[in-house]
Design an enzyme around this catalytic site. Structure first.
Site, PDB file in Angstrom:
ATOM      1  N   VAL A   1      41.609  38.650  48.200  1.00 32.22           N
ATOM      2  CA  VAL A   1      41.320  38.850  46.782  1.00 32.22           C
ATOM      3  C   VAL A   1      40.424  40.079  46.668  1.00 32.22           C
ATOM      4  O   VAL A   1      39.820  40.517  47.650  1.00 32.22           O
ATOM      5  CB  VAL A   1      40.645  37.624  46.128  1.00 32.22           C
ATOM      6  CG1 VAL A   1      41.617  36.457  46.035  1.00 32.22           C
ATOM      7  CG2 VAL A   1      39.392  37.216  46.892  1.00 32.22           C
ATOM      8  N   SER A   2      40.323  40.617  45.458  1.00 32.73           N
ATOM      9  CA  SER A   2      39.644  41.900  45.287  1.00 32.73           C
ATOM     10  C   SER A   2      38.135  41.789  45.130  1.00 32.73           C
ATOM     11  O   SER A   2      37.405  42.707  45.477  1.00 32.73           O
ATOM     12  CB  SER A   2      40.223  42.637  44.071  1.00 32.73           C
ATOM     13  OG  SER A   2      41.585  42.899  44.268  1.00 32.73           O
ATOM     14  N   THR A   3      37.640  40.687  44.582  1.00 36.58           N
ATOM     15  CA  THR A   3      36.207  40.561  44.313  1.00 36.58           C
ATOM     16  C   THR A   3      35.694  39.192  44.709  1.00 36.58           C
ATOM     17  O   THR A   3      36.455  38.245  44.896  1.00 36.58           O
ATOM     18  CB  THR A   3      35.895  40.773  42.816  1.00 36.58           C
ATOM     19  OG1 THR A   3      36.350  39.631  42.082  1.00 36.58           O
ATOM     20  CG2 THR A   3      36.576  42.022  42.274  1.00 36.58           C
TER      21      THR A   3
ATOM     22  N   GLN B   1      36.572  36.036  42.562  1.00 44.32           N
ATOM     23  CA  GLN B   1      37.871  35.377  42.668  1.00 44.32           C
ATOM     24  C   GLN B   1      37.873  34.444  43.876  1.00 44.32           C
ATOM     25  O   GLN B   1      37.070  34.605  44.800  1.00 44.32           O
ATOM     26  CB  GLN B   1      38.967  36.428  42.820  1.00 44.32           C
ATOM     27  CG  GLN B   1      39.017  37.403  41.656  1.00 44.32           C
ATOM     28  CD  GLN B   1      39.827  38.634  41.984  1.00 44.32           C
ATOM     29  OE1 GLN B   1      40.147  38.891  43.129  1.00 44.32           O
ATOM     30  NE2 GLN B   1      40.155  39.403  40.963  1.00 44.32           N
TER      31      GLN B   1
END
Length: 205
Positions: A8-10, A13
């Protein structure tokens, strides 16, 4: 051995959905990380590649979880091929094996993934130009930094475009849903406002 890779990007999340899917596919070991899709350093991806052996199978939830660009994606999957590893993108229904058909299908999926990213970027640039031309940038909301102001403006364009879900916008901008709605309120965005309407207004003031 079945291996999984989830990203996931961050930190806002979570990986639960991807992990559940990879476990359903029988992955015995899953490598996870929280890092932007465009980041060059992905230590867990590198660890998985180093760990994998000939005959292993690597699973990801979606093909865009793996590569930061079309070139990187192709290089990574070609490395799998060289090591005798089969690659599966579960939600895309794609399997890369030793066949010419498998390689062809991968190239098609990868090209469409890159095309989609490029198209979104192009639409964002056009939308921002229209917003600026109509004087919609406005003053900086109280308490909002210059960086946050720019992100809020991008959030407005992507939301009005209507091509991405709330989650996808949050993923792209690397913000939480609550922050997204805060930015939209700052931008005085009305629910249901489309980018087409914005551009039409720009062309016919």
């Amino acid at each position: 051995m079945k291996l999984g890779y989830a990203r996931v990007s961050t930190n806002d999340q979570n990986l639960d959905m991807q992990l559940d899917l990879l476990k359903e596919k029988g992955c015995e070991r899953i490598f996870t990380e929280k890092v932007s899709g465009v980041a060059k350093n992905r230590p867990e991806l590198e660890n998985m590649i180093a760990f994998a052996r000939e005959g292993d199978e690597i699973y990801v939830y979606k093909i865009d979880r793996l590569g930061r660009s079309l070139r990187h994606l192709v290089e990574t999957v070609n490395l799998f091929k060289e090591k005798g590893i089969h690659f599966h993108s579960v939600s895309d229904g794609f399997v890369l094996n030793d066949s010419a058909t498998g390689q062809l299908m991968f190239n098609i999926f990868a090209a469409f993934a890159q095309f989609e990213r490029d198209l979104i970027s192009e639409r964002t640039r056009v939308g921002l130009a229209a917003a600026r031309a109509r004087g919609r940038v406005g003053g900086r909301p109280k308490g909002l930094s210059k960086k946050a102001e720019d992100t809020a403006m991008l959030a407005e364009v992507l939301y009005k475009e209507g091509q991405m879900s709330i989650k996808e916008i949050c993923d792209k901008l690397r913000i939480s849903s609550s922050t997204l709605y805060k930015y939209l309120r700052h931008r005085k965005v009305k629910i249901g406002t489309s980018l087409d309407a914005l551009n039409k207004e720009y062309r016919h003031p």
